[in-house]
Every structure is written in C-alpha cells, then in structure tokens.
Write a protein that holds these residues in place. Sequence first.
Motif: not given
Length: 350
Positions: A124, A141, A144-145, A147-148, A151, A269-270, A272-273, A276
């Motif tokens: 994360d 890395f 995630a949020t 990134h979302a 993305e 978000t979930n 993408l986590l 990762h």
Amino acid sequence: MPRGGARLLQGGPIAAEIRGAVSEDVATYRERHGRPPVLAVVICGRDAPSMVYLHQILRGCEKVGIEGRLVEIDGEASEAALVEAIRALNVDPAVNGIIVQMPLPPTIRLRSVVDAIDPAKDIDGIHPLNAGLLRLGYDGFLPATAHAAVEILRRSGIEIEGKRATVIGRSAVVGMPAAFLLVRENATVTVCHSRTRDLARHVKDAEILVVAAGHPGLVRGEMLRRGVVIVDVGINVVDGAIVGDVDFESARRVASAITPVPGGVGPLTNALLLAHLVRAALGQEVQVEVAEVAEVVEVAADAAPDAADAPVVAARGPAGSRKTAASTVAVRRVATASPSASRSASRGVR
Ligand code: NAP
C-alpha cells in the motif's frame, strides 16, 4: 457533456477487469510454487470502520485466489510488540505483502510502524522508500487509493495531459500521492488543504478535480467549472448513508464526468491492492533469484580469485548446499530479466 448529467465513472467494471488479470497471475504463481501468494493484514485493536474494510480486503483476496492472512494484535499491545509482529512477517518467505490497518491505537506511533514494513512487501506504498520512489518518478508501490483515483481516469479514457488538476487534500496516503501521479501524467497540479485561502477559486479553475478531504458537501455544483471531471475519494457516513466529499446531485449537473460514492474509487482501490500484491510476489521471485546469482558469483570468486571473469561452475543453495551448473545457468537467465518487466497478466496496471 452528456444530456441529463455527467457520465458516471464506475469503479466496479474496471475493478473486475483488474481482478481477472490478477487471477491469471495468481494461477501462474500457484503453479510455480504449489501455494497461493499471501497477503498479511495486520490489525491492532478493533476499530469498527477498519473491521469493515478488513473484511472487504479478505473477501477480495478470496475472489482471486490470494490467501488473506489476518494478523490480530491486541489493542492494548505495545508499539514494540506490533513492530516485532511486522518484522516477523517481513522475514517470513511465505508472506508476499503486508498491510497494516489504520487507525492505530493512540499509544502507537505511526512512523515506527511504517518504518518497520519491508518496502518490498509494502503493497500500500506507505513506507518512506516507496513514497520517495513515487516522488522521483520511479516505480515503487503506490498507495492504492491514490493509484485508484488516477487509474479510474486513465481507464475511463479521460485525457489528463496538459489539464489543470486541483487536488483537495494533502495526506501522505491519498492527496499527495494522487497529486504526484497526476504530475506524472503531465497534468498541471494545484494541491489544496485546510489552510488554503480561497478554495473556491482553485476549484473553479480545475478541469480535473480530485477531492480527498473527508468533508461531506465540501464541493458543490455552483463552485465548479462546466465540464470538469470529478474524482470523489471521500467516504463519509451521513444519516446512515455513505457519501463522498462532493455534493453529487448539484455537481453532476455541471461536471462532464464524476465518480459515484459508493461505487467509484472504492472498488478500484481494493482491486489495485490485489494487483500490487501479485506484483510484489513476482518481484520477490526475481529478488530471490538475483540473491542466488550473487551467491554464485561469490562462490566463483572464492574458487578462482585470480580469474574474475571465469565461468561460474557451482552455486551455493539456501542451506549452503552446492547446486549443479545447469541450475546455475537457469538462475542466471531468470535474473537477467528486469523485475519491473515481470511476466504478469496485470502488467497493464502501472
Ligand atoms: P486525512 O488524512 O484526514 O486528510 C484530509 C486532507 O484534507 C488534509 O490534507 C486536510 O488538510 C484536507 N482538508 C480537510 N478539510 C479541508 C477543507 N475544508 N478544505 C480543504 N482541505 C481540507 O484524510 P485521508 O486519509 O487523506 O482521506 C481523505 C478522504 O478519503 C476521507 O474521506 C477518507 O475516508 C477517504 N478515503 C477513501 C478511500 C477509498 O478507497 N475511496 C481510501 C482511503 C481514504 P490539512 O492537511 O491542512 O489538515
């Protein structure tokens, strides 16, 4: 702008696409290792919202075949005990990624916990090394949020390059990384926070607006430039319902596109986590192989100190055993592949 209001940027279909690619990678990993990749989720004390988030993550893992391992630490435990638990996960070769659920109990310093996570398992992107890599434009890395938030724009075909983007929020996990990612996509970015004077002016100026403040109704339709694209990261509970930071009804009449809450950034978000996590697992395969090559070279140097370029004929295994020349060659070949060019079905996820 579509008649009848803004286009909805739904996170669900994009998340499904990413989970599909992750499932393929998980299957490949399982074939190679005879076990699934493992995500350890550390929770210290039982905070109600983070328990909900935690179960979402574990359900997400189950859907794609990742093993989600819950590591529960007593809420009364010391900082040292939590750090020790994280260090044990760092050195556990079966664990590929680690996330620590926030918020932490007030007696535990966030920085001690963040620093304890192995950057190679920090899926994360909260460790300073990963934050620094993002700042410098290298691949680490990502949180995630954040990134979302970017993305969802990329995958919805929203042009970012050259646009004026305003980000409301400067936290280390959402606002700032989202801003850096937008800069990386060649937007011109303004970051606002609670001390920003004349927030309305920066909002009005935005062609892309990312809102991550945690204040329901902070942005309303009359504040917006017509045609703006809005990513609402906020998650707030108002009268029992989940809402974002943007007043959705007034904003959708002015914006050209907007992420709904719920159903926008959250599902992505979930997913993408999980992407990762798979990237971490595949990267660790290469790291192990590189470490083995380093040992091979060391053995060769020991065997022939006067011939630095001599061919390698033997390698030491993890327990000090000798490997065959054939396995050495195989290891060498894999190690020359760049870790960032891992053979991943989810490689479309940057
Ligand atoms: P945070 O750490 O509380 O940061 C909030 C940021 O917003 C701070 O930088 C703060 O400014 C700024 N801010 C607060 N009120 C403001 C105002 N009136 N005007 C301008 N700026 C203001 O929160 P976070 O962790 O970044 O999370 C932000 C939101 O995203 C929350 O609603 C959270 O629930 C949500 N979230 C969503 C997801 C998801 O998956 N969708 C994941 C994580 C978080 P200062 O720095 O000056 O205090």
